[in-house]
Design an enzyme around this catalytic site. Structure first.
Site, PDB file in Angstrom:
ATOM      1  N   GLU A  52      -2.344  45.270 -10.686  1.00 20.80           N
ATOM      2  CA  GLU A  52      -2.138  46.526  -9.969  1.00 20.80           C
ATOM      3  C   GLU A  52      -3.279  47.525 -10.221  1.00 20.80           C
ATOM      4  O   GLU A  52      -3.096  48.735 -10.062  1.00 20.80           O
ATOM      5  CB  GLU A  52      -0.788  47.120 -10.363  1.00 20.80           C
ATOM      6  CG  GLU A  52       0.379  46.239  -9.952  1.00 20.80           C
ATOM      7  CD  GLU A  52       1.721  46.800 -10.367  1.00 20.80           C
ATOM      8  OE1 GLU A  52       2.213  47.710  -9.690  1.00 20.80           O
ATOM      9  OE2 GLU A  52       2.276  46.337 -11.376  1.00 20.80           O
TER      10      GLU A  52
ATOM     11  N   LYS B  10      11.965  43.066 -16.042  1.00 20.14           N
ATOM     12  CA  LYS B  10      13.144  43.103 -15.181  1.00 20.14           C
ATOM     13  C   LYS B  10      14.360  42.435 -15.825  1.00 20.14           C
ATOM     14  O   LYS B  10      15.512  42.803 -15.539  1.00 20.14           O
ATOM     15  CB  LYS B  10      12.826  42.442 -13.846  1.00 20.14           C
ATOM     16  CG  LYS B  10      11.811  43.195 -13.004  1.00 20.14           C
ATOM     17  CD  LYS B  10      11.529  42.461 -11.702  1.00 20.14           C
ATOM     18  CE  LYS B  10      10.592  43.248 -10.797  1.00 20.14           C
ATOM     19  NZ  LYS B  10       9.249  43.420 -11.363  1.00 20.14           N
TER      20      LYS B  10
ATOM     21  N   VAL C 294      12.384  35.419  -5.680  1.00 12.64           N
ATOM     22  CA  VAL C 294      11.731  35.013  -6.928  1.00 12.64           C
ATOM     23  C   VAL C 294      10.724  36.085  -7.317  1.00 12.64           C
ATOM     24  O   VAL C 294       9.894  36.491  -6.501  1.00 12.64           O
ATOM     25  CB  VAL C 294      11.020  33.659  -6.760  1.00 12.64           C
ATOM     26  CG1 VAL C 294      10.357  33.234  -8.062  1.00 12.64           C
ATOM     27  CG2 VAL C 294      12.002  32.588  -6.278  1.00 12.64           C
TER      28      VAL C 294
ATOM     29  N   SER D 218       4.940  46.686  -7.882  1.00 12.90           N
ATOM     30  CA  SER D 218       4.280  46.729  -6.571  1.00 12.90           C
ATOM     31  C   SER D 218       4.512  45.469  -5.746  1.00 12.90           C
ATOM     32  O   SER D 218       3.711  45.122  -4.888  1.00 12.90           O
ATOM     33  CB  SER D 218       2.768  46.987  -6.729  1.00 12.90           C
ATOM     34  OG  SER D 218       2.545  48.265  -7.269  1.00 12.90           O
ATOM     35  N   SER D 219       5.599  44.771  -6.033  1.00 12.81           N
ATOM     36  CA  SER D 219       5.988  43.559  -5.293  1.00 12.81           C
ATOM     37  C   SER D 219       4.966  42.438  -5.389  1.00 12.81           C
ATOM     38  O   SER D 219       4.955  41.517  -4.568  1.00 12.81           O
ATOM     39  CB  SER D 219       6.258  43.888  -3.810  1.00 12.81           C
ATOM     40  OG  SER D 219       7.309  44.822  -3.700  1.00 12.81           O
TER      41      SER D 219
ATOM     42  N   GLU E  26      16.889  36.459  -7.957  1.00 17.56           N
ATOM     43  CA  GLU E  26      18.032  37.284  -7.600  1.00 17.56           C
ATOM     44  C   GLU E  26      18.627  36.822  -6.281  1.00 17.56           C
ATOM     45  O   GLU E  26      17.918  36.330  -5.403  1.00 17.56           O
ATOM     46  CB  GLU E  26      17.610  38.749  -7.469  1.00 17.56           C
ATOM     47  CG  GLU E  26      16.987  39.323  -8.722  1.00 17.56           C
ATOM     48  CD  GLU E  26      16.331  40.666  -8.461  1.00 17.56           C
ATOM     49  OE1 GLU E  26      16.393  41.160  -7.315  1.00 17.56           O
ATOM     50  OE2 GLU E  26      15.751  41.232  -9.399  1.00 17.56           O
TER      51      GLU E  26
ATOM     52  N   ASP F 156      22.477  41.484   1.673  1.00 16.15           N
ATOM     53  CA  ASP F 156      22.446  41.888   3.072  1.00 16.15           C
ATOM     54  C   ASP F 156      22.803  43.373   3.137  1.00 16.15           C
ATOM     55  O   ASP F 156      23.966  43.750   3.033  1.00 16.15           O
ATOM     56  CB  ASP F 156      23.427  41.051   3.889  1.00 16.15           C
ATOM     57  CG  ASP F 156      23.298  41.316   5.387  1.00 16.15           C
ATOM     58  OD1 ASP F 156      22.321  41.994   5.777  1.00 16.15           O
ATOM     59  OD2 ASP F 156      24.168  40.864   6.154  1.00 16.15           O
ATOM     60  N   GLY F 157      21.793  44.212   3.269  1.00 18.64           N
ATOM     61  CA  GLY F 157      22.051  45.648   3.297  1.00 18.64           C
ATOM     62  C   GLY F 157      20.775  46.443   3.382  1.00 18.64           C
ATOM     63  O   GLY F 157      19.701  45.913   3.683  1.00 18.64           O
TER      64      GLY F 157
ATOM     65  N   SER G 257       3.447  58.157  -1.232  1.00 17.14           N
ATOM     66  CA  SER G 257       4.367  57.214  -1.868  1.00 17.14           C
ATOM     67  C   SER G 257       5.780  57.778  -1.844  1.00 17.14           C
ATOM     68  O   SER G 257       5.981  58.994  -1.737  1.00 17.14           O
ATOM     69  CB  SER G 257       3.946  56.953  -3.316  1.00 17.14           C
ATOM     70  OG  SER G 257       2.637  56.440  -3.377  1.00 17.14           O
TER      71      SER G 257
END
Length: 365
Positions: free
Chosen positions: A15, A140, A186, A193-194, A223, A227-228, A327
């Protein structure tokens, strides 16, 4: 008297570039009458380069790499590393450290408690979360375990190391398919930052996702797919934190990945989010609980899923969220009445307040 503020940016992290964007935005927003600004750049190889006081704006992100060291070295594209010592944080020409350090670092080797531990040992005030909160917020797996202990509702997850994967891939498949099912996400355990995140829809794509994520960390978390909607809230403070309004991320892609965040702008940020007062109070309560669960200080951005039935699930907290004026975190506070320059000043003051409080602690008997 102006506050002598050292900005640490760059870093040995995937990053690195995100950190440079953050640093440029902060430098250009700071009131030069209130702050004496000193840049400290960490190269991608981990070298520390100390710069002279900044008196004006930074035009290009790449210029940040050459604010440190002398201009001749900068023109050659070289860096003059500084010997690592407490003097690194001294204002130029002074034997005293700066008043406060703002680590504008994202990801490992900066957001994970490492630099925070160093500043604690040097007894220098700094902005943002401490060692524990930074480390827990970066990992995480640890974070989600703490959330579970605090009774916070969250998506189902499993985790494993690269050794677990190499030893018995079938066992990993079984764990994922029995406890989560497809699709699933995954993620490297220690990255933001994904970066390295992908969605798996079957076993074959799961293999590819796992191999990709292991390029960035030795631990992975997987994880269930929720759905949301994706909503986020900002938290600032120390022992009495407060929350911003809630914002919603509406990616036009399948999910909010690194490219959607920083490169193609193909994402809509809806602030404030279209939620009920009851949902806001639930999210606010959960965000404050998460902040305290990791012993947060300064700032976090808390990310949630909002199920179709309206139930919020906490996803994660980010202890050094994206911090350009565009951001989500600064925009949430702008809509809550604190603009970008004022937000930076508030965070600096919170760092100083926490430092002064810790100086009262008795360390001798």
């Amino acid at each position: 008297m102006a506050i002598k503020l050292a900005l640490v940016y760059g870093g040995k992290s995937a990053e690195h570039q995100v950190s440079l964007q953050t640093a440029r935005a902060v430098i250009n927003a700071l009131d030069k009458n209130k702050f004496d600004i000193y840049p400290i750049y960490i190269t991608e190889q981990g070298q520390w380069v100390k710069g002279k006081q900044l008196n004006g704006p930074v035009e290009r992100v790449e210029d940040l790499k050459f604010l440190a060291g002398n201009s001749e070295a900068g023109e050659k594209g070289e860096h003059l590393p500084v010997p690592f010592s407490q003097e690194l944080f001294n204002a130029p020409g002074s034997a005293d450290p700066v008043h406060v350090v703002f680590p504008l670092l994202h990801g490992p080797n900066g957001e994970d408690g490492t630099i925070q531990g160093m500043l604690e040992l040097l007894n220098i005030p700094y902005v943002g979360n401490g060692v524990l909160a930074s480390a827990a917020g970066m990992d995480k797996i640890i974070m989600k375990n703490l959330f579970a202990q605090a009774g916070l509702a969250q998506a189902k997850y499993v985790w494993f190391t690269n050794k677990d994967w190499e030893k018995d891939k079938e066992k990993v498949f079984q764990k994922v398919e029995e406890q989560l099912g497809y699709p699933c996400f995954v993620k490297p355990a220690n990255l933001g930052s994904s970066v390295g995140i992908s969605k798996s829809k079957d076993r074959q794509s799961l293999i590819q996702s796992i191999e990709e994520a292991f390029l960035y960390d030795r631990k992975l978390i997987i994880e269930e797919s929720i759905d949301g909607r994706e909503v986020e809230i900002g938290v600032i403070g120390n022992d009495e934190p407060i929350c911003s309004v809630v914002g919603e991320i509406a990616p036009k892609k399948e999910f909010y990945d690194y490219k959607a965040k920083y490169e193609d702008g193909d994402t809509e940020l809806i602030i404030p989010a279209d939620i009920t007062e009851e949902q806001y109070e639930q999210i606010k309560k959960m965000a404050l609980k998460a902040f305290k669960a990791i012993d947060g200080s300064g700032l976090v951005r808390a990310d949630f899923f909002l199920r179709k039935d309206g139930t919020p699930l906490i996803n994660e907290v980010n202890t050094m969220p994206g911090f350009t004026p565009f951001s989500m975190f600064p925009l949430l506070w702008k809509h809550s009445g604190i603009d970008y320059p004022a937000l930076i000043e508030k965070l600096v003051q919170l760092g100083i307040e926490r430092y002064e409080l810790k100086q009262r602690i008795k360390y001798t008997i």
